[in-house]
Design an enzyme around this catalytic site. Structure first.
Site: not given
Ligand code: PAF
Length: 285
Positions: A33, A39, A63, A149, A151, A155, A188
């Site tokens: 979110g 996103h 996480q 992503g 970025k 991950q 975010s």
């Protein structure tokens, strides 16, 4: 997309029902979110390449290594659904915690050493949490393509590894980082920055560009590339470095000596109490 916005599935059962009659290929974007332009670029790419677009919105408690970080994470399902509707998402999976982790849930996915360095060293357990939730979500959605992503470079490496090792369905597609005009990667977390810190945060991108330029100019010594980043960061007093890394893009083992590339350059820096990360892929020389 249905005319009145995406179908919102709250349970595994509702998700199965919502997906039952949808077309292929199915594109999937997993999110927590607080949706921003980064996103949106993933959702648009999925929309362009899929008959059906599914987004998940789930703030994954497993996480977060700090309770205050989890509590501070922005949550606004209403505005996230508006973003999904505008991006043409067909189905939003917005489950409660027990739909993802049923009572007694004890199974975890450990991506191994690549999950214990860099972000994984600073945030113990983070990538076990990410790998576990991504495995569950991809398993439930059964996408043809999942979009992540670039970025969050580590991950993406972790997700590609678990997708390969566990034969998760569909392809993993990495998508370019979306940046603010001064180069700060969309996140975010950016909204937590006070104005002076927001300005200072542009130093992350400057550090990465300095490394990219040095590498393009023939600097191949990994130590020198790290020093290049540290020198740029040292010029910004509001920036407190957690790590700078020049690593193998698959194993994430730190590069030593002269390395032509490819390399994954990444950094984590705290600015005004907000931890920011960014990265840059350096091509083979
Ligand atoms: O990148 C994120 O927002 C999260 O780590 C993800 C992939 C949605 C898993 O919770």
């Amino acid at each position: 997309m249905p005319e009145d916005g995406p179908v919102v599935a709250r349970t595994r059962e509702e998700l199965r029902a919502a997906l039952a009659s949808t077309g292929r290929p199915r594109g999937f974007v997993a999110t927590m979110g607080a949706l921003h332009e980064g996103h949106v670029s993933l959702l648009r790419r999925a929309r362009a390449e899929s008959a059906t677009v599914v987004a998940s919105i789930f703030v994954n408690p497993r996480q977060f290594d700090r309770a205050d970080d989890l509590a501070a994470y922005p949550r606004d399902l209403g505005s996230d659904l508006d973003v999904c509707a505008a991006a043409g998402v067909d189905v939003v999976f917005a489950p409660a915690g027990e739909e993802v982790y049923p009572p007694g849930s004890a199974t975890t996915v450990d991506p191994g050493p690549i999950g214990r360095v860099l972000e994984g060293a600073s945030r113990p357990g983070h990538f076990v949490g990410v790998a576990t939730v991504v495995t569950i979500l991809i398993d439930l959605v059964a996408p043809d393509r999942s979009y992540f992503g670039e970025k969050d470079g580590q991950q993406l490496v972790v997700v590609r590894r678990i997708a390969r090792d566990l034969a998760l369905p569909g392809a993993i597609v990495g998508c370019p980082t979306v940046r603010e005009p001064d180069g700060l990667a969309m996140s975010s977390r950016n909204e937590r920055l006070a104005p002076a810190d927001r300005e200072a945060a542009a130093v992350l991108r400057r550090a990465l560009l300095a490394v990219r330029d040095a590498h393009a100019g023939g600097v191949t010594d990994a130590g020198r590339l790290r020093t290049t980043m540290l020198e740029v960061l040292a010029r910004e007093p509001r920036a407190h470095v957690d790590y700078v890394s020049v690593a193998d893009p698959e194993t994430l083992v730190e590069a030593e000596g002269s390395r032509a590339g490819p390399l994954l350059v990444s950094l984590a820096v705290e600015v005004g109490g907000v931890r920011l990360i960014d990265c840059e892929a350096l091509p083979a020389g």
